[in-house]
Write a protein that holds these residues in place. Structure first.
Motif, short mmCIF file in Angstrom:
data_model
loop_
_atom_site.label_atom_id
_atom_site.label_comp_id
_atom_site.label_asym_id
_atom_site.label_seq_id
_atom_site.Cartn_x
_atom_site.Cartn_y
_atom_site.Cartn_z
N ARG A 1 10.30 -8.91 9.75
CA ARG A 1 9.85 -7.96 10.74
C ARG A 1 8.50 -7.21 10.09
O ARG A 1 8.38 -6.51 9.01
N ASN B 1 17.28 6.37 6.47
CA ASN B 1 15.93 5.95 7.18
C ASN B 1 16.33 5.86 8.64
O ASN B 1 16.89 4.79 9.11
N ALA C 1 13.05 4.09 14.36
CA ALA C 1 12.53 4.80 15.71
C ALA C 1 13.28 6.20 16.11
O ALA C 1 12.84 6.76 16.78
N HIS D 1 11.96 9.41 15.72
CA HIS D 1 11.09 9.99 16.56
C HIS D 1 11.51 10.55 18.13
O HIS D 1 10.69 11.08 18.89
N HIS E 1 11.20 7.01 4.91
CA HIS E 1 10.45 5.77 5.65
C HIS E 1 9.70 4.90 4.66
O HIS E 1 8.85 5.24 3.80
N ILE E 2 9.81 3.64 4.96
CA ILE E 2 9.19 2.63 3.97
C ILE E 2 7.62 2.79 4.24
O ILE E 2 6.77 2.85 3.12
N SER E 3 7.18 2.90 5.56
CA SER E 3 5.73 2.99 5.90
C SER E 3 5.23 4.42 5.88
O SER E 3 6.24 5.24 5.91
N ARG F 1 4.54 8.41 15.79
CA ARG F 1 5.36 8.21 14.53
C ARG F 1 5.11 9.60 13.63
O ARG F 1 6.06 9.74 12.62
C1 DQA Z 1 10.29 3.48 9.69
C2 DQA Z 1 9.08 4.09 10.58
C3 DQA Z 1 9.32 4.23 11.94
O1 DQA Z 1 8.33 4.71 12.74
C4 DQA Z 1 9.73 2.84 12.51
O2 DQA Z 1 10.12 3.04 13.66
C5 DQA Z 1 10.86 2.15 11.79
C6 DQA Z 1 10.86 2.27 10.36
C7 DQA Z 1 9.80 3.18 8.16
O3 DQA Z 1 10.69 3.07 7.25
O4 DQA Z 1 8.66 3.21 7.89
O5 DQA Z 1 11.40 1.09 12.46
O6 DQA Z 1 11.27 4.45 9.74
#
Ligand code: DQA
Length: 156
Positions: free
Chosen positions: A22, A78, A81, A84, A104-106, A115
């Motif tokens: 993904r 984690n 989504a 939010h 959160h990974i990102s 976000r």
């Molecule tokens: C996430 C960040 C969220 O905004 C997103 O919807 C995800 C992954 C992350 O791990 O960066 O699905 O939680």
């Protein structure tokens, strides 16, 4: 007598089952399976029992959170989504009153504006974001340290 291990519940929310394929430019190429294998090894080193769950359904995550009460010592989540959107997951975490770290990974602050708000952050012990998969390992180390500190504190 052997002491029971501390238990940490790792919760991964929707679409994280697709890690590895993904949006790899954002989430990297590590699969959830590989991540969990490595986290389990780290948990073993820390003498922690790591229990993990992933679901794409909000009610399943809520029910998992409910069952954690009186069994789990710490949560790493984690919420993906649901971070939010989900006041229901926030309420579930408040109801069981188990300390947790949000991962959160990102870097959610460097992406779309929607976000940058999470319904869980202010009730978490802390948030780790933008460090890729390393965030989970830092969360695990911190959780283990906090549990140890709590045990030492209780013994005094
Ligand atoms: C996430 C960040 C969220 O905004 C997103 O919807 C995800 C992954 C992350 O791990 O960066 O699905 O939680």
């Amino acid at each position: 007598m052997k002491k029971n291990k501390m238990k940490i519940l790792l919760i991964n929310g929707p679409n994280l089952n697709l890690l590895g394929t993904r949006e790899t430019s954002i989430y990297g190429k590590t699969t959830l399976k590989n991540l969990l294998n490595d986290l389990r090894k780290e948990a073993d080193n820390l003498n922690i029992e790591l229990i993990d769950t992933q679901s794409n359904a909000e009610h399943v995550l809520i029910e998992k959170i409910h069952t954690a009460k009186d069994i789990i010592n710490y949560i790493i989540i984690n919420p993906a989504a649901f971070s939010h959107t989900s006041i229901a997951i926030r309420d579930a975490l408040m109801a069981i009153d188990i300390p947790f770290i949000e991962v959160h990974i990102s870097n959610i602050y460097a992406r779309e504006h929607f976000r940058s708000h999470s319904w869980l952050s202010d009730i978490s012990q802390g948030v780790i974001c933008g460090l890729g998969m390393d965030g989970y390992f830092w969360a695990l180390k911190t959780a283990a340290k906090r549990l140890l500190d709590m045990q030492i504190y209780k013994k005094k």
